[in-house]
Design a protein around this motif. Structure first.
Motif, PDB file in Angstrom:
ATOM      1  N   THR A 119      -7.216   5.995  -6.544  1.00 50.22           N
ATOM      2  CA  THR A 119      -6.400   4.976  -7.216  1.00 50.22           C
ATOM      3  C   THR A 119      -6.365   3.659  -6.443  1.00 50.22           C
ATOM      4  N   GLU A 120      -7.100   3.603  -5.353  1.00 46.89           N
ATOM      5  CA  GLU A 120      -7.073   2.433  -4.473  1.00 46.89           C
ATOM      6  C   GLU A 120      -7.452   1.164  -5.223  1.00 46.89           C
ATOM      7  N   LEU A 121      -6.672   0.116  -5.039  1.00 48.76           N
ATOM      8  CA  LEU A 121      -6.943  -1.183  -5.633  1.00 48.76           C
ATOM      9  C   LEU A 121      -7.670  -2.065  -4.629  1.00 48.76           C
ATOM     10  N   TYR A 122      -8.213  -3.177  -5.104  1.00 54.13           N
ATOM     11  CA  TYR A 122      -9.083  -4.005  -4.254  1.00 54.13           C
ATOM     12  C   TYR A 122      -8.366  -4.527  -3.011  1.00 54.13           C
ATOM     13  N   HIS A 123      -7.046  -4.768  -3.103  1.00 52.74           N
ATOM     14  CA  HIS A 123      -6.320  -5.325  -1.965  1.00 52.74           C
ATOM     15  C   HIS A 123      -5.649  -4.248  -1.120  1.00 52.74           C
ATOM     16  N   HIS A 124      -5.899  -2.992  -1.469  1.00 57.84           N
ATOM     17  CA  HIS A 124      -5.371  -1.881  -0.672  1.00 57.84           C
ATOM     18  C   HIS A 124      -6.490  -1.253   0.150  1.00 57.84           C
ATOM     19  N   THR A 132       0.832  -1.209   0.000  1.00 58.22           N
ATOM     20  CA  THR A 132       0.000   0.000   0.000  1.00 58.22           C
ATOM     21  C   THR A 132       0.863   1.255   0.000  1.00 58.22           C
ATOM     22  N   LEU A 133       1.887   1.265   0.832  1.00 54.03           N
ATOM     23  CA  LEU A 133       2.786   2.428   0.889  1.00 54.03           C
ATOM     24  C   LEU A 133       3.528   2.610  -0.438  1.00 54.03           C
ATOM     25  N   LEU A 134       3.953   1.514  -1.046  1.00 54.14           N
ATOM     26  CA  LEU A 134       4.620   1.602  -2.350  1.00 54.14           C
ATOM     27  C   LEU A 134       3.669   2.162  -3.387  1.00 54.14           C
ATOM     28  N   HIS A 135       2.425   1.674  -3.389  1.00 54.38           N
ATOM     29  CA  HIS A 135       1.416   2.176  -4.328  1.00 54.38           C
ATOM     30  C   HIS A 135       1.217   3.680  -4.145  1.00 54.38           C
ATOM     31  N   VAL A 136       1.109   4.125  -2.907  1.00 54.53           N
ATOM     32  CA  VAL A 136       0.903   5.552  -2.631  1.00 54.53           C
ATOM     33  C   VAL A 136       2.089   6.373  -3.125  1.00 54.53           C
ATOM     34  N   ARG A 137       3.294   5.899  -2.900  1.00 55.25           N
ATOM     35  CA  ARG A 137       4.493   6.629  -3.337  1.00 55.25           C
ATOM     36  C   ARG A 137       4.553   6.733  -4.860  1.00 55.25           C
ATOM     37  N   ILE A 138       4.182   5.646  -5.548  1.00 55.78           N
ATOM     38  CA  ILE A 138       4.175   5.671  -7.014  1.00 55.78           C
ATOM     39  C   ILE A 138       3.152   6.685  -7.517  1.00 55.78           C
ATOM     40  N   GLU A 139       1.979   6.706  -6.903  1.00 60.05           N
ATOM     41  CA  GLU A 139       0.937   7.647  -7.315  1.00 60.05           C
ATOM     42  C   GLU A 139       1.343   9.094  -7.037  1.00 60.05           C
ATOM     43  N   LEU A 140       2.032   9.315  -5.943  1.00 60.82           N
ATOM     44  CA  LEU A 140       2.513  10.672  -5.637  1.00 60.82           C
ATOM     45  C   LEU A 140       3.559  11.118  -6.663  1.00 60.82           C
ATOM     46  N   GLU A 141       4.420  10.206  -7.063  1.00 54.77           N
ATOM     47  CA  GLU A 141       5.421  10.529  -8.098  1.00 54.77           C
ATOM     48  C   GLU A 141       4.736  10.869  -9.415  1.00 54.77           C
ATOM     49  N   LEU A 152       8.459  12.727   0.307  1.00 61.10           N
ATOM     50  CA  LEU A 152       8.768  13.702  -0.746  1.00 61.10           C
ATOM     51  C   LEU A 152       9.422  14.951  -0.167  1.00 61.10           C
ATOM     52  N   ILE A 153       8.983  15.341   1.015  1.00 57.09           N
ATOM     53  CA  ILE A 153       9.592  16.504   1.680  1.00 57.09           C
ATOM     54  C   ILE A 153      11.040  16.199   2.048  1.00 57.09           C
ATOM     55  N   GLN A 154      11.286  15.000   2.588  1.00 56.49           N
ATOM     56  CA  GLN A 154      12.651  14.601   2.943  1.00 56.49           C
ATOM     57  C   GLN A 154      13.557  14.562   1.722  1.00 56.49           C
ATOM     58  N   GLN A 155      12.979  14.209   0.585  1.00 55.34           N
ATOM     59  CA  GLN A 155      13.741  14.135  -0.665  1.00 55.34           C
ATOM     60  C   GLN A 155      13.848  15.499  -1.349  1.00 55.34           C
ATOM     61  N   ALA A 156      13.301  16.532  -0.693  1.00 55.09           N
ATOM     62  CA  ALA A 156      13.344  17.907  -1.200  1.00 55.09           C
ATOM     63  C   ALA A 156      12.605  18.069  -2.527  1.00 55.09           C
ATOM     64  N   LYS A 157      11.611  17.226  -2.768  1.00 52.33           N
ATOM     65  CA  LYS A 157      10.816  17.343  -3.987  1.00 52.33           C
ATOM     66  C   LYS A 157       9.641  18.299  -3.810  1.00 52.33           C
ATOM     67  N   ILE A 158       9.135  18.398  -2.580  1.00 56.47           N
ATOM     68  CA  ILE A 158       8.096  19.369  -2.252  1.00 56.47           C
ATOM     69  C   ILE A 158       8.414  19.969  -0.891  1.00 56.47           C
ATOM     70  N   VAL A 159       7.695  21.015  -0.545  1.00 54.27           N
ATOM     71  CA  VAL A 159       7.862  21.654   0.762  1.00 54.27           C
ATOM     72  C   VAL A 159       6.501  21.766   1.433  1.00 54.27           C
ATOM     73  N   HIS A 169      -1.075   6.623   5.337  1.00 59.10           N
ATOM     74  CA  HIS A 169      -0.254   6.197   4.197  1.00 59.10           C
ATOM     75  C   HIS A 169       0.130   7.397   3.333  1.00 59.10           C
ATOM     76  N   VAL A 170      -0.847   8.255   3.089  1.00 57.42           N
ATOM     77  CA  VAL A 170      -0.587   9.442   2.270  1.00 57.42           C
ATOM     78  C   VAL A 170       0.354  10.382   3.006  1.00 57.42           C
ATOM     79  N   LYS A 171       0.167  10.527   4.299  1.00 55.62           N
ATOM     80  CA  LYS A 171       1.049  11.388   5.095  1.00 55.62           C
ATOM     81  C   LYS A 171       2.498  10.906   5.010  1.00 55.62           C
TER      82      LYS A 171
END
Length: 221
Positions: free
Chosen positions: A181-186, A148-157, A200-207, A192-194
């Motif tokens: 974008t939630e899938l049946y097994h998520h 689920t966390l991987l899915h969320v990160r991909i969607e944020l990217e 992304l903030i830690q990676q300096a991609k957003i603030v 998760h979104v937080k």
């Protein structure tokens, strides 16, 4: 007012009946969604303690006036619980003391609400709502949580590539977008979104910045 012991904590606050109905419904819906108070604070764009203060009955009326629109958006419906109180002819509507006792049972918590009013009963009256709730500690499947966390990160990217964060976005805007974008097994929760957003903030991609009295997120200009 807070009273703590080894296994339980007690909170109390003054409320009118209409505020109690809304406060009660918010507590019930949070528990039904299996969200935490930190989840709600995030969706409201506030510090982690913000929603907890409301649930502990700190300035309930002020919170409901200020947050009515966003709370309705978060819960997706009119959230005032159906209940009716017995009222004598001589009574007037006034603030009265409500108490919440939370007992920690280890694997779950018991929520017990004490109110100063009696529920009206009769064939044409709403059913008496329960004043006792349980909140179980989630025994999450590690693999499903990781997926689920991987899915969320991909969607944020993906949102980054679509320039979604070129303009300021609130937490609820981001959550609603990812939730679609939630899938049946998520089962995507605010936490998760937080986690994804703060990565992304830690990676300096957003603030993260204050937008009035709420946090918002965007690419650094």
């Amino acid at each position: 007012m807070d009273i703590e012991s080894k296994n339980n904590v007690s909170y109390s606050g003054m409320m009118y009946t209409h505020d109690f109905k809304a406060w009660y419904a918010c507590l019930k819906k949070r528990l039904d969604n299996e969200w935490t108070v930190e989840d709600l604070s995030f969706l409201l764009g506030k510090p982690p303690y913000y929603y907890a203060d409301f649930e502990k009955m700190f300035k309930v009326d002020d919170f409901l006036v200020k947050e009515d629109g966003l709370i309705r958006r978060i819960y997706g419906e009119v959230f005032t619980e159906r209940m009716e109180f017995h009222k004598n002819d001589y009574e007037i509507n006034e603030e009265r003391m409500v108490r919440l006792v939370i007992e920690d049972k280890g694997q779950w918590k018991n929520y017990n609400i004490s109110i100063p009013w009696e529920f009206a009963v009769g064939k044409k009256k709403p059913p008496k709502p329960s004043l006792v709730f349980e909140e179980w500690k989630k025994d999450e499947d590690i693999q499903i949580e990781s997926d689920t966390l991987l899915h969320v990160r991909i969607e944020l990217e993906k949102l980054l590539k679509l320039n979604f964060f070129k303009v300021r976005q609130t937490a609820i805007d981001i959550f609603e977008r990812i939730k679609k974008t939630e899938l049946y097994h998520h089962r995507i929760r605010p936490q998760h979104v937080k986690q994804g957003v703060y990565l992304l903030i830690q990676q300096a991609k957003i603030v993260v910045r204050s937008n009035g009295d709420r946090y918002c997120f965007h690419e650094d200009y």
